[in-house]
Structures are given as C-alpha cells and as structure tokens.
Design an enzyme around this catalytic site. Structure first.
Site, PDB file in Angstrom:
ATOM      1  CB  ILE A  36       2.637   2.114   0.325  1.00  0.00           C
ATOM      2  CG1 ILE A  36       3.155   0.876  -0.390  1.00  0.00           C
ATOM      3  CG2 ILE A  36       1.142   2.027   0.596  1.00  0.00           C
ATOM      4  CD1 ILE A  36       3.108  -0.397   0.454  1.00  0.00           C
ATOM      5  CG  HIS A 108       0.875  -0.951 -11.716  1.00  0.00           C
ATOM      6  ND1 HIS A 108       1.352  -2.224 -11.993  1.00  0.00           N
ATOM      7  CD2 HIS A 108       1.959  -0.236 -11.309  1.00  0.00           C
ATOM      8  CE1 HIS A 108       2.650  -2.268 -11.761  1.00  0.00           C
ATOM      9  NE2 HIS A 108       3.043  -1.074 -11.348  1.00  0.00           N
TER      10      HIS A 108
END
Length: 155
Positions: A36, A108
């Site tokens: 995002i 991640h």
C-alpha cells in the site's frame, strides 16, 4: 507444522482477513499482496503464514515456498517479458531488524519492479577495498563456526 501467529502483527491480521489487502497469490504457507506504500507500480509483498520477525525465525518449509511465489509474481507482473540485460528489471528485497530498515516485525519479501531510473528501489552499495588477509581471516573464522554448528547439530 501449524502456522504461528501474533495477534498484534499487521501481517498476521492481513493473513487472517482482519485487515483488507489486495491479495495476489496464496498458498497453504505463503500470502502475497500489493504494497500500500509502493515504490513502483505492482510492488508486491510476499509473506510466510508463520509469524517470525527475522528470516532465521521461519521454518524451512515456509521459506522454501516463498521464492516460487516470488517467481510466479514476476510472470504475473510481466517482469519476465524482456530477459535482456537492459530490459525491465526488479529487486527482491528482504530486511531483518530495524537497523536493516525492517518496518514490520514479520518476515516479508518485496518484489519491486524497476522499469527506469526514476521508479523502484534506489540502491547504494558502499563497497570497501578488498584486504585479502582480512578476508582470509574472516573465511577461517566462518569455516570454524560452520564446523562447530554442525557438530552441535545446529546448522
């Protein structure tokens, strides 16, 4: 192995569906979605469905599932279309710890398309002059550490 989760973790909440995401590819061990706060169009995040702050905290079977998902996403995003050295490129980034610029304490990987000099990840590489004596000393030290860890069945 059952997945480990953390109730306060942003990414664990995304995996559970408690926070919405733009999901791309999901496997039993891996979840991927659009970032995002992207540095480029189609900037993706790929996360294990096992909570761990750093790479060494994640079981091998989860890690083994991550890179095939990254590879599939390069095709989805179209990063495999031009395999010439000067063609479209991408970075696969994985940081461990605040000092290494990790912002979310859940392992991640970023898949960041690099289509020109203005988009994607900018990377500096502060390489040092090679001191072969020092390099040899570091090599011996690491080989000794490998041997010790193998003897203790920790590697």
């Amino acid at each position: 192995m059952s997945a480990k989760s953390c109730a306060q973790c942003l990414f664990c909440k995304i995996i559970k569906g408690e926070i919405p995401s733009s999901k791309l590819i999901e496997t039993p061990l891996t979840y991927s979605f659009l970032d995002i706060m992207p540095t480029a169009e189609a900037h993706c995040l790929i996360i294990p469905k096992y909570h761990g702050a750093k790479l060494h905290n994640i079981p091998d079977e989860y890690l083994a599932d991550l890179l095939p998902v990254v590879k599939k996403l390069t095709k989805v995003v179209g990063l495999d279309d031009n395999d010439t050295p000067e063609g479209t490129g991408y970075n696969v980034l994985q940081n461990n710890g605040r000092i290494a610029h990790q912002q979310v304490d859940h392992v991640h990987f970023h898949l960041i398309p690099k289509v020109d000099d203005e988009t994607g990840l900018g990377v500096g590489w502060p390489a040092q002059e090679t001191d072969f004596d020092k390099l040899g000393q570091v090599h011996k030290k690491l080989l000794a550490r490998i041997e010790a860890l193998e003897l203790e069945n920790k590697l």
